[in-house]
Design an enzyme around this catalytic site. Structure first.
Site, PDB file in Angstrom:
ATOM      1  N   ASP A 289       4.885   0.783 -10.865  1.00 38.18           N
ATOM      2  CA  ASP A 289       4.882   0.499  -9.370  1.00 38.18           C
ATOM      3  C   ASP A 289       4.934   2.150  -9.063  1.00 38.18           C
ATOM      4  OD1 ASP A 289       5.694   0.271  -6.791  1.00 38.18           O
ATOM      5  OD2 ASP A 289       7.617  -1.255  -7.375  1.00 38.18           O
TER       6      ASP A 289
HETATM    7  C1  NOJ Z   1       6.164  -0.057  -4.127  1.00 35.77           C
HETATM    8  C2  NOJ Z   1       6.488  -1.410  -4.020  1.00 35.77           C
HETATM    9  O1  NOJ Z   1       7.736  -1.629  -4.793  1.00 35.77           O
HETATM   10  C3  NOJ Z   1       5.276  -2.185  -4.217  1.00 35.77           C
HETATM   11  O2  NOJ Z   1       5.724  -3.597  -4.294  1.00 35.77           O
HETATM   12  C4  NOJ Z   1       4.113  -1.671  -3.800  1.00 35.77           C
HETATM   13  O3  NOJ Z   1       2.698  -2.544  -4.397  1.00 35.77           O
HETATM   14  C5  NOJ Z   1       3.792  -0.290  -4.074  1.00 35.77           C
HETATM   15  N1  NOJ Z   1       4.877   0.532  -3.703  1.00 35.77           N
HETATM   16  C6  NOJ Z   1       2.583   0.212  -3.505  1.00 35.77           C
HETATM   17  O4  NOJ Z   1       2.731   0.396  -2.303  1.00 35.77           O
END
Ligand code: NOJ
Length: 801
Positions: A289
């Protein structure tokens, strides 16, 4: 228990007494709070249908230098791309790089795209084909925009353990079976368009509070919350839908921010090497993430394959050096690169007509940029039908609905109209950061940075709520608000409309001649923060004020998760209530189809609506850093597999509206229950099949079937979701758990026959000691079929013998 907590704290401070491989696994709580080491990281082998992709990836990676391999593993800031994440190309080999882009309701942060129904809305539809079609259509848009990897759908974590969880709307359902079946459809839909589907977040990212490390008021670091879980719950509940997505071929998995049994999600060797790559035979790559990487060598050895948004913090040159000095074996780096390229080949992205990565994703939409219209006319009916089927009718006194050529309709509530924000353009969602480039998020506290976060808790949005906030948001080209769509209908019918979208206390303003008063409220949510409450006083007062003056008050709620209604649900003047969830851009159009009876409602709740907040017990609120764990918050999943309806069943709590519940404009009768073991099915206690992606291949074999009939005993055509629940005869199992559902359209006086296929895994329990799924041979399984988790007129049994 106290001893265990001290132990957990020690674990977090890295005095970890790891369970060694020789330790005998004795009971369910063996892993609770501690994460044993699992090394080395299993390499991709080309299991199942991955053979070709693996061979091509191996041949490709064999031509790379060490630096080129490293480049494949880390994102880089790309000023000319609006992709949420970028991987460099290797032009000499004809590889143009990768573009990673959110998210679950459509392509994020760009123009000329559609906004599809949210995950929870698709979940409420209980419609497998429609969920496939949604992903297929959305996948086409990701492809057209040059996204190599769609960062959801599916979202299967959070599953929805915490009622106030801020991201529950991104996933389909709090039930692992429903979530898993729809996740598999989504993976197939996205990937059939030549786009990698990223299933996220692995695993136990069940709350937003303390999902990342923060700085407390004393300027001290507080580590992310640790989700502490036992092995059986991990398998039977939270891993379950991931296994479905893997079995369907998901080629990328996003590891999660928080800690799992006290070890960070993206450097947790038990989770990544052990559960995912070994037990579940995962062949694709694990991407962090955004900003979730907490160590360099540690994460590499634990099974992380790609880091986002930047490789520079821990990897990049450091990773190359770590390989050179032997801290990370070169085979591990080669495996990372091979898994990434295999995913690319697996989804046929080497095809010559594949769009250039990021071609339709401009870094700044306000500057002149290349317009790529990603919308395909064939998606329109899918978007509308998707919006229709996620609405759940929960009250309809004396057939208030459908409306019959009303003469005068009065409309109320801040949610009826299009959102009116100060910013021009399609940035209608205050939490979508829509017109900005993706990277603007990095300055928002609580997302990817560390810092003291100001409270940022959406309760309700002024303007209709069609997509949730944060990385799951997107900006459609238009938005059909309830008011717009009702007005279109009123033009045709010659209906007089009266409205007040501003006042909560519209005292004396209800026209006495109103055929009905339609009240629109919402319950908003965004990534980064849990919801402050499951209801709010302003909206409840709005409903009760109108109901006090109008004997035919119809309430629609656009709810990003559970919304309590006991403040007014029994008010006799509240005659109809619809949970409208987050329908995407066709919200109003879909609602009008239902209000006027052109389509009968067919949605069912994918969660439980309680009477009171307290009915959710410890699963109402997220857990913060409470003493003595002020630096290493500990979130113990003590309830085990009993969340949502399973918890209500176990404790004998009467919900307001149970899981699986939803009304329509006709009535159904269930009959003719039969169950049988499939002839020739292998009935060994444990699976014997080879491991493919998802687990042992024979876990997916259908070993028993249940059949029933559904008759439409009313006057209009409607679809019913026939639901199968199973009581597994084993200690600690839920009273009943969903193990089948079939949605069938039935005309008046007609009967549909439904067949539920039970796979080996559907009837198995996770045997902690054997570390394998086990059938309860010879014992009597209970089977229940009906229209909700508590309306189960057909009861029978099944014995595997
Ligand atoms: C954080 C989020 O938790 C995730 O779901 C997302 O895909 C990424 N950021 C990228 O924006």
């Amino acid at each position: 228990m106290a001893g265990m907590k001290v132990f957990s704290l020690l674990a977090a401070s890295s005095f970890l007494r790891y369970a060694s491989a020789q330790d005998v696994i004795r009971n369910d709580t063996f892993f609770y709070g501690q994460s044993p080491p699992v090394y080395p990281s299993p390499e991709i082998e080309g299991l199942g249908d991955w053979g070709d992709a693996y061979a091509k990836a191996q041949a490709f990676v064999a031509q790379l230098t060490l630096e080129e391999k490293t480049n494949l593993t880390g994102g880089f800031a790309n000023a000319s791309s609006g992709c949420g994440g970028n991987i460099r190309g290797i032009p000499r080999l004809g590889f143009n790089g990768l573009c990673l882009q959110d998210a679950g309701q459509g392509v994020r942060a760009t123009d000329f795209v559609n906004a599809y129904a949210s995950g929870i809305h698709a979940g409420a539809s209980w419609n497998k084909n429609l969920t496939f079609d949604r992903a297929y259509a959305m996948g086409g848009e990701f492809r057209a925009k040059g996204a190599s990897i769609a960062l959801g759908p599916p979202v299967v974590g959070p599953l929805g353990r915490i009622a106030r969880g801020g991201r529950n709307w991104e996933g389909f359902s709090v039930d692992p079976y429903l979530s898993g079946i729809l996740a598999a459809e989504s993976v197939r839909g996205i990937q059939s368009r030549g786009v990698i589907s990223c299933t996220k977040h692995f695993i136990l990212n069940e709350q937003e509070l303390n999902r990342i490390p923060t700085i407390n008021a004393e300027n001290e670091t507080v580590e992310a919350s640790s989700s502490n879980i036992d092995d059986r719950t991990m398998h039977e509940l939270y891993m379950w839908p991931f296994a479905d997505a893997l079995h369907a071929g998901t080629a990328s998995i996003m590891c999660s921010y928080e800690r799992i049994n006290n070890s960070y999600g993206c450097q947790n060797s038990k989770a990544l090497n052990g559960l995912l790559k070994d037990e579940l035979g995962y062949q694709g790559f694990v991407v962090s993430d955004w900003g979730a990487q907490e160590s360099g060598v540690g994460s590499a050895l634990a099974g992380l394959d790609m880091v986002m948004p930047s490789g520079l913090q821990f990897w990049g040159g450091n990773l190359t050096q770590a390989v050179r000095n032997g801290s990370v074996p070169e085979d591990r780096l080669t495996d990372m690169a091979t898994r990434i390229m295999a995913a690319w080949y697996y989804t046929n992205q080497d095809a010559p007509d594949h769009p250039y990565p990021g071609i339709g994703l401009a870094p700044n939409l306000l500057l002149p940029h290349r317009i790529v219209d990603a919308r395909d006319p064939s998606a329109r009916p899918v978007i509308l039908q998707g919006a229709i089927e996620g609405h759940v009718l929960v009250k309809n006194t004396n057939n208030t609905l459908p409306l019959r050529s009303p003469k005068l309709l009065s409309l109320y509530g801040y949610d009826a109209k299009s959102p009116d924000f100060n910013t021009p353009g399609p940035g209608f969602n205050p939490w979508s950061f829509g017109l900005q480039s993706h990277n603007v998020n990095s300055v928002i506290c609580g997302f990817f940075g560390r810092g003291v976060c100001p409270p940022f808790a959406p309760i309700a949005q002024n303007g209709t709520f069609i997509v949730g906030g944060g990385s799951g948001a997107n900006n459609p080209v238009y938005i059909s608000a309830p008011y717009n769509a009702i007005q279109e209908q009123a033009i045709q019918d010659g209906t007089q409309l009266y409205w007040d979208f501003v006042n909560a206390n519209a005292n004396g303003s209800v026209h006495a001649e109103s055929d009905a008063c339609l009240v629109f409220i919402n319950a908003a949510a965004s990534e980064g923060v849990d919801r402050p409450s499951l209801r709010d006083d302003f909206s409840d007062a709005l409903v009760t004020n109108i109901a006090a003056q109008c004997s035919n008050t119809i309430v629609t709620i656009h709810n990003a998760g559970i919304r309590l209604v006991d403040q007014w649900i029994e008010n006799p003047n509240v005659t109809a209530v619809i949970f409208g969830h987050l329908p995407g851009q066709d919200s109003g159009r879909a609602l009008v189809e239902l209000l006027y009876g052109r389509t009968s409602p067919s949605g069912k709740l994918p969660y439980t609506v309680a009477r009171n907040e307290s009915d959710y017990g410890a699963l109402l609120d997220p857990v913060g850093p409470v003493p003595p764990y002020t630096y290493f918050p500990q979130d113990d999943f003590r309830e085990g597999v009993n969340i949502d309806y399973r918890a209500f069943d176990a404790a004998g709590i009467e919900p307001r509206f149970e899981f699986g519940f939803g009304l329509t404009y006709t009535t159904f009768e269930f009959a003719n229950l039969a169950s049988s073991v499939v002839s020739g099915a292998s009935l060994s206690a444990y699976p014997t099949g080879p491991v493919i992606q998802g687990g042992n291949a024979d876990l997916w074999d259908v070993i028993a079937t249940v059949t029933a009939s559904v008759t439409n005993t009313g006057n209009v055509a409607a679809a019913e979701v026939a639901q199968l629940y199973v009581g597994i005869p084993s200690a600690g199992q839920p009273v009943r758990q969903l193990r089948g559902f079939e949605k069938v359209l039935v005309h008046p006086n007609q009967t549909a026959h439904v067949e539920f296929e039970l796979r080996r895994r559907d009837l198995s329990v996770w045997d902690v000691v054997a570390q394998q799924w086990r059938l309860e041979l010879g014992a009597e399984y209970h089977v229940y079929v009906g229209s909700s988790s508590r309306d189960l007129p057909l009861v029978g049994n099944l014995t595997l013998a």
